[in-house]
Design a protein around this motif. Structure first.
Motif, PDB file in Angstrom:
ATOM      1  N   UNK A 139       0.691  -1.204   0.003  1.00 22.56           N
ATOM      2  CA  UNK A 139      -0.031   0.043  -0.022  1.00 22.56           C
ATOM      3  C   UNK A 139       0.770   1.151  -0.046  1.00 22.56           C
ATOM      4  N   UNK A 140       2.045   1.251   0.926  1.00 25.15           N
ATOM      5  CA  UNK A 140       2.866   2.245   0.877  1.00 25.15           C
ATOM      6  C   UNK A 140       3.528   2.571  -0.505  1.00 25.15           C
ATOM      7  N   UNK A 141       3.899   1.404  -1.157  1.00 25.78           N
ATOM      8  CA  UNK A 141       4.600   1.477  -2.520  1.00 25.78           C
ATOM      9  C   UNK A 141       3.790   2.122  -3.526  1.00 25.78           C
ATOM     10  N   UNK A 142       2.380   2.052  -3.349  1.00 26.64           N
ATOM     11  CA  UNK A 142       1.707   2.722  -4.387  1.00 26.64           C
ATOM     12  C   UNK A 142       1.339   4.252  -3.900  1.00 26.64           C
ATOM     13  N   UNK A 143       1.283   4.153  -2.658  1.00 24.63           N
ATOM     14  CA  UNK A 143       0.537   5.520  -1.973  1.00 24.63           C
ATOM     15  C   UNK A 143       1.699   6.772  -2.392  1.00 24.63           C
ATOM     16  N   UNK A 144       3.118   6.365  -1.992  1.00 26.30           N
ATOM     17  CA  UNK A 144       3.859   7.207  -2.295  1.00 26.30           C
ATOM     18  C   UNK A 144       5.060   6.990  -3.503  1.00 26.30           C
ATOM     19  N   UNK A 145       4.246   6.277  -4.402  1.00 29.16           N
ATOM     20  CA  UNK A 145       5.005   6.082  -5.731  1.00 29.16           C
ATOM     21  C   UNK A 145       6.147   5.173  -5.859  1.00 29.16           C
TER      22      UNK A 145
END
Lengths: 447, 419
Positions: A139-145
């Motif tokens: 989720x973090x890898x998507x959220x902050x690109x």
């Protein structure tokens, strides 16, 4: 064993701040442990059983649909309502606001749920370990690109927020160049969409030398985390946030300094820092008691626990919390909710009062209210044979250790006196109305 | 949430109808009772011009909003995400709007749209939150102790506005820093419809009078408790007035304005139009649209957002014209920063500096203001700023809202000619 008034006030404070209040039978158990014993129990969630997680997971599809955001929200609220590890859930909420990630961009409830489990697993663990886990979180890898961060074409988003919001703070002493170098170090961090597990794309990783915070090396993301975890700004930033969360809204550097020492002496151990806070003089200072504005989740869930409202009747909670300004899994941005006075405006206060009315009314409609309330009154061991006594007993049940002002007491007594017939049906109506008013008072919004 | 809605109608209307059915002089009396003790008779806010502030949060990419389509550097800097010259909505020989801003092009032709290029402030801050605070405080110095929003300071300086919780209204459930001070009693009203206390019909009068007493002055003193008490008393008086105002709205005109459907931003604009038509006397409305932090896959997302912005505002102005209030309203858009001139490796753009502001409405002198971005002369990869954002604020404060900007902004800033 009956606690003294002072002990009772301290226990109530501890359970509000380090948990979500207590169910009536839990209160008895904690009272037997005393304040010190309860603190120790809260700090060691691993000693309490956690059958809840597996039970909820087993009924995946019936009760929880991990691909539906509202369902995952309810899953978490269910945990908060029934957990025997209140501090673990409280810290999970802290981390959700610290590493604030929102499904409106991630658009994948299962990954949001996975991130929540990562927060829970590391709730009172090592901060550096947490940072490494979060940096690998889908989720973090998507959220902050992070998953779009490539060698030669770095995406600065994660590198910047890691420094600004997760570790050192905006004035922590890093430069724009440090942001860029950190972004380079995290290039090539990916995850597999099918298995939702971290992967590393060596072809997209920039393994050249980087100079970060004055040190030079062929750093990767973990090296960056090692450097920031041991930076004094990180200790200060994290301890300040924890102090605000547990103790009071406006810490000075002198207030947080002792806890920063604990952070380093314990090797970045969150349990040690939180433990030091919960046993500090500052925590029980009179000025700290009932000084913080409850977040919507705290207000709603302490009410649900104290009144023992069945969660099965509360499927509307995700929407209610959104209207109160705390849409779980959807913080307004990566900085999270501002908290404090920001929770409170004309709209959100109305939502709080309206929620109380709704939940008490519905309990009454289901015939649950009277028994549970009288159980709580009996537990408090206080008489309710006059309007004054009833006001006193109910107020103490919900706000131990805090007295209403003369005017507040007068307003509640005037309400209770109008048509008072103890022991008859009319008193039932009065008790329901009195509870609504007490839980709608300005004082109840404070923890 | 069907249950809540139904309950609201059955139980809540008992309360709301109190506001709707009451003659005006009783409304005033109700608003002056203990819950609104600080409001002697609720002075009507003097009739005046209205400002609607639109926050585009996340950092709007100015260069793909107002596009320097003839600048050869533009295509070089943005090989993948650049807008083709043939697609832009041209507004002069060098500048054009994003294709999804077609409705803004129409406003521009009518002379109802001012475009201020290269707006910013010295030493741009690239943190979303710090830069947003700078814009909302109206002050690039974040070390100031008094964190009061620029429009809240305008309210604080005006006795009339300061005493009415509806001087400023924001949609949604959180107050922006722009409107936040300890004194300015601004109301967050959600979607408007549900703005009221829902008390059971059977015990209504007793509950309401007790609730009012709990929030009356003097029940709690100091700190957060008193802060909450103040908010509660404002909630009560403002909810009565607001429900009455919503009832005044000409629904036929609203239908004729054809607000885009399934567009939460436009729905909010319609709520604002309703409140304006209801004559609440509110001077500042605040509404936001988020998602402009386009680090990756920018083209689709950015286009969607700009389309929502322009189509929503276009319907809003149609509505105001039908309600006869078009000349009273100016809309100002802002974002915390623009984005880097050069695209990044993931079909997006990272945090930059100077960006673009729009001012729209019949009261605006349309045209181009500020200086067009010069992509041959970047400041560390960013568009260089030419116009301080406080010049826009000062123009609105002095020439539209009719107050003294130098007091609110702690200094004098040159005016622009858009109003």
């Amino acid at each position: 064993m009956a606690l003294s008034q002072i002990e009772s006030a301290k226990l109530g404070h501890l359970l509000r701040r380090a948990g979500f209040g207590a169910r009536p039978e839990e209160w008895d158990a904690y009272a037997r442990l005393g304040v010190a014993g309860t603190t120790d129990a809260l700090l060691h969630p691993e000693r309490a059983p956690d059958h809840l997680g597996s039970v909820l997971k087993d009924i995946d599809g019936d009760f929880v649909d991990f691909h539906n955001m509202d369902s995952v929200k309810m899953w978490w609220l269910y945990r908060i309502a029934h957990t025997q590890r209140p501090l673990e859930e409280k810290m999970t909420l802290f981390w959700h606001n610290h590493f604030a990630t929102a499904n409106y961009k991630v658009d994948n409830p299962a990954w949001m749920w996975g991130q929540n489990e990562t927060f829970r697993a590391n709730a009172l663990g090592n901060f550096r370990t947490m940072l490494k886990a979060v940096s690998r979180d889908p989720a973090m890898l998507v959220w902050l690109d992070g998953a779009d961060n490539r060698k030669g074409r770095p995406n600065e988003n994660y590198g910047r927020e890691l420094l600004e919001l997760f570790t050192m703070g905006v004035h922590g002493g890093y430069t724009e160049q440090d942001v860029k170098e950190a972004a380079r170090a995290f290039t090539g961090w990916r995850f597999d969409r099918d298995s939702s597990t971290f992967s590393f794309d060596a072809g997209q990783h920039d393994d050249g030398p980087k100079t970060f915070l004055g040190q030079t090396g062929n750093f990767n993301g973990d090296d960056i985390i090692d450097i920031v975890a041991r930076h004094p700004s990180t200790a200060h930033f994290l301890c300040t946030k924890l102090f605000k969360f547990f103790i009071s809204d406006t810490p000075t550097p002198a207030d947080t300094a002792p806890f920063e020492r604990v952070y380093f002496n314990s090797g970045y151990d969150v349990r040690a820092v939180v433990g030091a806070m919960l046993t500090s003089g500052a925590f029980y200072a009179p000025a700290a008691m009932y000084s913080k504005i409850k977040s919507p989740v705290e207000m709603v869930m302490t009410t649900v626990r104290t009144l023992d409202v069945p969660m099965s009747a509360l499927n509307y909670l995700p929407g209610t919390l959104r209207s109160m300004g705390q849409d779980l899994f959807n913080p307004p941005n990566v900085k999270g909710w501002t908290e404090g006075q920001s929770w409170m405006n004309t709209m959100t206060l109305m939502e709080r009062v309206n929620f109380i009315n709704q939940v008490v009314r519905e309990m009454g409609n289901r015939g649950e209210f009277s028994d549970k309330l009288h159980g709580a009154i009996a537990r408090a061991g206080m008489p309710v044979n006059t309007p004054e006594a009833a006001v006193n007993a109910l107020w103490t049940t919900f706000m131990p250790g805090r007295q209403p002002s003369v005017q507040t007491r007068a307003a509640l007594t005037a309400y209770a006196s109008n048509g008072w017939k103890p022991g008859e049906a009319r008193f039932e109506n009065k008790s329901s109305g009195l509870v609504r008013l007490i839980l709608s008072a300005p004082e109840y919004q404070l923890a | 949430m069907a249950t809540t809605r139904r309950e609201f109608i059955h139980n809540g209307l008992a309360f709301v109808s109190l506001g709707l059915a009451m003659p005006h002089f009783l409304m005033q009396a109700a608003a002056a009772d203990p819950m609104g003790a600080a409001i002697p008779g609720v002075p009507a806010i003097p009739a005046g011009k209205i400002l609607v502030v639109i926050e585009m949060s996340g950092g709007n990419d100015g260069l793909n909003t107002v596009i320097p389509y003839t600048d050869p550097n533009y295509a070089k800097l943005r090989p993948n995400i650049g807008i083709k010259a043939s697609d832009v909505v041209k507004i002069d020989g060098n500048l054009g709007l994003h294709p999804r801003l077609k409705a803004f092009g129409n406003l521009y032709e009518k002379g109802h749209l001012a475009v201020v290029n290269s707006v910013g402030y010295p030493n741009p801050n690239r943190s979303h939150f710090q830069s947003m605070d700078i814009w909302q405080l109206g002050n690039p110095d974040l070390d100031i102790k008094d964190r009061v929003g620029w429009l809240a300071r305008y309210f604080d300086d005006d006795g009339h506005l300061k005493s009415n919780p509806l001087s400023g209204v924001t949609l949604g459930s959180s107050l922006p820093l722009t409107l936040f001070s300890e004194h300015a009693p601004v109301s967050a009203v959600g979607n408007g419809r549900d703005y009221g206390f829902r008390v059971d019909a059977g015990d209504r009068d007793a509950q309401l009078s007790a609730l009012k007493a709990l929030y009356a002055e003097g029940t709690v003193a100091g700190g957060n408790a008193e802060f909450i008490r103040n908010v509660g008393s404002e909630a009560y008086s403002s909810s009565l007035q607001l429900q009455q105002a919503l009832d005044h709205y000409d629904t036929k005109a609203g239908d004729a304005a054809k607000y885009p459907r399934y567009n939460g931003f436009a729905e909010g604009l319609q709520t604002i139009a309703k409140l304006i038509s209801g004559g609440l006397g509110t001077r500042v409305y605040y509404h936001s649209i988020g998602g402009f932090d386009t680090h990756a896959n920018q083209p689709y997302q950015h286009g969607q957002l700009l389309g929502q912005l322009a189509d929503g505002l276009s319907a809003f102005f149609d509505d105001l014209a039908l309600q006869g209030r078009a000349n009273d309203v100016i809309v100002m858009t802002f974002s915390e920063f623009g984005r880097r001139a050069k695209e990044n490796g993931s079909a997006g753009t990272d945090h930059g500096a100077g960006s673009v502001m729009f001012l729209a409405g019949a009261g605006v002198k349309g045209g181009l203001y500020g200086e067009a971005p010069n992509l041959g002369d970047l400041d560390d990869g960013d568009v260089r700023f030419h116009t301080d954002f406080r010049s826009v604020y000062a123009t609105l404060l002095d020439n539209w809202l009719g107050c003294k900007s130098s007091a609110v902004l702690s200094g004098a800033f040159p005016h622009l000619a858009f109003v």
